[in-house]
Design a protein around this motif. Structure first.
Motif, PDB file in Angstrom:
ATOM      1  N   PRO A 127       3.258   3.485  39.197  1.00 45.26           N
ATOM      2  CA  PRO A 127       2.504   4.676  38.811  1.00 45.26           C
ATOM      3  C   PRO A 127       2.525   4.952  37.305  1.00 45.26           C
ATOM      4  O   PRO A 127       1.600   5.547  36.769  1.00 45.26           O
ATOM      5  CB  PRO A 127       3.185   5.807  39.586  1.00 45.26           C
ATOM      6  CG  PRO A 127       4.537   5.289  39.928  1.00 45.26           C
ATOM      7  CD  PRO A 127       4.407   3.791  40.037  1.00 45.26           C
ATOM      8  N   ARG A 128       3.569   4.498  36.610  1.00 44.56           N
ATOM      9  CA  ARG A 128       3.675   4.767  35.173  1.00 44.56           C
ATOM     10  C   ARG A 128       3.296   3.576  34.312  1.00 44.56           C
ATOM     11  O   ARG A 128       3.029   3.729  33.125  1.00 44.56           O
ATOM     12  CB  ARG A 128       5.106   5.193  34.829  1.00 44.56           C
ATOM     13  CG  ARG A 128       5.487   6.549  35.392  1.00 44.56           C
ATOM     14  CD  ARG A 128       6.874   6.969  34.964  1.00 44.56           C
ATOM     15  NE  ARG A 128       7.883   5.939  35.151  1.00 44.56           N
ATOM     16  CZ  ARG A 128       8.605   5.767  36.252  1.00 44.56           C
ATOM     17  NH1 ARG A 128       8.434   6.549  37.271  1.00 44.56           N
ATOM     18  NH2 ARG A 128       9.502   4.806  36.325  1.00 44.56           N
ATOM     19  N   LYS A 129       3.310   2.368  34.893  1.00 41.70           N
ATOM     20  CA  LYS A 129       3.068   1.160  34.103  1.00 41.70           C
ATOM     21  C   LYS A 129       2.191   0.194  34.877  1.00 41.70           C
ATOM     22  O   LYS A 129       2.328   0.052  36.088  1.00 41.70           O
ATOM     23  CB  LYS A 129       4.392   0.487  33.751  1.00 41.70           C
ATOM     24  CG  LYS A 129       5.277   1.369  32.899  1.00 41.70           C
ATOM     25  CD  LYS A 129       6.593   0.705  32.623  1.00 41.70           C
ATOM     26  CE  LYS A 129       7.469   1.657  31.810  1.00 41.70           C
ATOM     27  NZ  LYS A 129       8.846   1.191  31.750  1.00 41.70           N
ATOM     28  N   ASP A 130       1.311  -0.498  34.148  1.00 40.13           N
ATOM     29  CA  ASP A 130       0.461  -1.526  34.739  1.00 40.13           C
ATOM     30  C   ASP A 130       0.070  -2.486  33.616  1.00 40.13           C
ATOM     31  O   ASP A 130      -0.927  -2.279  32.928  1.00 40.13           O
ATOM     32  CB  ASP A 130      -0.776  -0.908  35.390  1.00 40.13           C
ATOM     33  CG  ASP A 130      -1.607  -1.942  36.149  1.00 40.13           C
ATOM     34  OD1 ASP A 130      -1.117  -3.074  36.360  1.00 40.13           O
ATOM     35  OD2 ASP A 130      -2.749  -1.615  36.523  1.00 40.13           O
ATOM     36  N   TYR A 131       0.907  -3.507  33.411  1.00 43.01           N
ATOM     37  CA  TYR A 131       0.641  -4.428  32.311  1.00 43.01           C
ATOM     38  C   TYR A 131       1.179  -5.822  32.612  1.00 43.01           C
ATOM     39  O   TYR A 131       1.998  -6.009  33.517  1.00 43.01           O
ATOM     40  CB  TYR A 131       1.216  -3.917  30.989  1.00 43.01           C
ATOM     41  CG  TYR A 131       2.724  -3.884  30.894  1.00 43.01           C
ATOM     42  CD1 TYR A 131       3.446  -5.009  30.480  1.00 43.01           C
ATOM     43  CD2 TYR A 131       3.431  -2.727  31.196  1.00 43.01           C
ATOM     44  CE1 TYR A 131       4.827  -4.961  30.383  1.00 43.01           C
ATOM     45  CE2 TYR A 131       4.807  -2.677  31.092  1.00 43.01           C
ATOM     46  CZ  TYR A 131       5.494  -3.808  30.679  1.00 43.01           C
ATOM     47  OH  TYR A 131       6.864  -3.768  30.583  1.00 43.01           O
ATOM     48  N   THR A 132       0.683  -6.778  31.832  1.00 41.63           N
ATOM     49  CA  THR A 132       1.199  -8.148  31.843  1.00 41.63           C
ATOM     50  C   THR A 132       1.663  -8.463  30.431  1.00 41.63           C
ATOM     51  O   THR A 132       0.955  -8.190  29.461  1.00 41.63           O
ATOM     52  CB  THR A 132       0.124  -9.148  32.284  1.00 41.63           C
ATOM     53  OG1 THR A 132      -0.287  -8.816  33.613  1.00 41.63           O
ATOM     54  CG2 THR A 132       0.657 -10.578  32.265  1.00 41.63           C
ATOM     55  N   SER A 133       2.846  -9.015  30.326  1.00 37.96           N
ATOM     56  CA  SER A 133       3.435  -9.401  29.044  1.00 37.96           C
ATOM     57  C   SER A 133       3.737 -10.890  29.076  1.00 37.96           C
ATOM     58  O   SER A 133       4.485 -11.346  29.935  1.00 37.96           O
ATOM     59  CB  SER A 133       4.721  -8.607  28.799  1.00 37.96           C
ATOM     60  OG  SER A 133       5.388  -9.078  27.649  1.00 37.96           O
ATOM     61  N   VAL A 134       3.135 -11.645  28.156  1.00 37.82           N
ATOM     62  CA  VAL A 134       3.344 -13.088  28.078  1.00 37.82           C
ATOM     63  C   VAL A 134       4.037 -13.395  26.758  1.00 37.82           C
ATOM     64  O   VAL A 134       3.481 -13.148  25.689  1.00 37.82           O
ATOM     65  CB  VAL A 134       2.015 -13.855  28.183  1.00 37.82           C
ATOM     66  CG1 VAL A 134       2.251 -15.351  28.071  1.00 37.82           C
ATOM     67  CG2 VAL A 134       1.283 -13.504  29.479  1.00 37.82           C
ATOM     68  N   SER A 135       5.252 -13.930  26.856  1.00 39.37           N
ATOM     69  CA  SER A 135       6.054 -14.266  25.669  1.00 39.37           C
ATOM     70  C   SER A 135       6.181 -15.771  25.552  1.00 39.37           C
ATOM     71  O   SER A 135       6.648 -16.425  26.491  1.00 39.37           O
ATOM     72  CB  SER A 135       7.449 -13.654  25.762  1.00 39.37           C
ATOM     73  OG  SER A 135       7.373 -12.252  25.850  1.00 39.37           O
ATOM     74  N   ASP A 136       5.762 -16.316  24.407  1.00 40.29           N
ATOM     75  CA  ASP A 136       5.875 -17.735  24.134  1.00 40.29           C
ATOM     76  C   ASP A 136       6.963 -17.968  23.102  1.00 40.29           C
ATOM     77  O   ASP A 136       6.987 -17.295  22.051  1.00 40.29           O
ATOM     78  CB  ASP A 136       4.550 -18.289  23.620  1.00 40.29           C
ATOM     79  CG  ASP A 136       3.490 -18.327  24.703  1.00 40.29           C
ATOM     80  OD1 ASP A 136       3.777 -18.867  25.789  1.00 40.29           O
ATOM     81  OD2 ASP A 136       2.378 -17.813  24.473  1.00 40.29           O
ATOM     82  N   TYR A 137       7.851 -18.928  23.405  1.00 37.72           N
ATOM     83  CA  TYR A 137       8.974 -19.261  22.549  1.00 37.72           C
ATOM     84  C   TYR A 137       8.856 -20.718  22.103  1.00 37.72           C
ATOM     85  O   TYR A 137       8.437 -21.571  22.878  1.00 37.72           O
ATOM     86  CB  TYR A 137      10.292 -19.117  23.322  1.00 37.72           C
ATOM     87  CG  TYR A 137      10.587 -17.722  23.815  1.00 37.72           C
ATOM     88  CD1 TYR A 137      11.407 -16.871  23.089  1.00 37.72           C
ATOM     89  CD2 TYR A 137      10.039 -17.254  24.999  1.00 37.72           C
ATOM     90  CE1 TYR A 137      11.684 -15.592  23.541  1.00 37.72           C
ATOM     91  CE2 TYR A 137      10.314 -15.973  25.453  1.00 37.72           C
ATOM     92  CZ  TYR A 137      11.135 -15.150  24.727  1.00 37.72           C
ATOM     93  OH  TYR A 137      11.409 -13.884  25.182  1.00 37.72           O
ATOM     94  N   GLY A 138       9.249 -20.977  20.868  1.00 41.79           N
ATOM     95  CA  GLY A 138       9.233 -22.351  20.369  1.00 41.79           C
ATOM     96  C   GLY A 138      10.211 -22.495  19.224  1.00 41.79           C
ATOM     97  O   GLY A 138      10.623 -21.516  18.607  1.00 41.79           O
ATOM     98  N   PRO A 139      10.563 -23.753  18.939  1.00 39.60           N
ATOM     99  CA  PRO A 139      11.517 -24.006  17.856  1.00 39.60           C
ATOM    100  C   PRO A 139      10.925 -23.682  16.486  1.00 39.60           C
ATOM    101  O   PRO A 139       9.738 -23.560  16.323  1.00 39.60           O
ATOM    102  CB  PRO A 139      11.825 -25.495  17.978  1.00 39.60           C
ATOM    103  CG  PRO A 139      10.755 -26.073  18.820  1.00 39.60           C
ATOM    104  CD  PRO A 139      10.125 -24.961  19.586  1.00 39.60           C
TER     105      PRO A 139
END
Length: 139
Positions: A127-139
């Motif tokens: 009810p308070r949040k509706d999102y997608t978070s995509v985190s990309d990591y690299g050297p």
């Protein structure tokens, strides 16, 4: 693919995150770094810092801290105060355990198939949040 151990993560990683906020109708972008340091036997301290901009808003400095506790079954991720967050197995495509936060539900999937480039995708609904978070990591 074998399970990645703590030594594989130690050090500094480039971090880029895109946040698609369906509730607010905005997109956020974070550019920064994540650093893993040894914090005990099989325990890594995770700290990320970066510049975050949501929509056309001002750039803000964002920071997060977690503990990654490695054991035979994978990784238990804890908040900085030691409270449980989620678990996952660091290999291939790995779904983590769900994390309820009030009425909101956090679901994560990790992708280690292109190691040492890896990704964490969070889908959050409630009810308070509706999102997608995509985190990309690299050297």
């Amino acid at each position: 693919m074998t399970m990645l151990g703590p030594a594989a993560f130690v050090g500094q990683w480039r971090l880029q995150r895109t946040i698609t906020d369906r509730l607010g109708g905005q997109t956020g972008r974070l550019v920064g770094q994540a650093v893993f340091t040894q914090a005990g036997q099989g325990v890594l301290a995770y700290q990320e810092t970066g510049d975050l901009r949501i929509g056309d808003g001002p750039v803000m400095v964002a920071m997060r801290r977690y503990l990654w506790v490695f054991d035979a079954g994978g990784v238990a991720v804890q908040f900085g105060d030691g409270a449980a967050f989620h678990r996952f197995i660091p290999t291939g495509h790995a779904a983590g355990t769900d994390h309820p936060c009030g009425d909101d539900l956090y679901r994560v999937e990790y992708d280690f198939t292109r190691w040492p480039i890896w990704r964490a995708t969070w889908v959050v609904h409630g009810p308070r949040k509706d999102y997608t978070s995509v985190s990309d990591y690299g050297p």
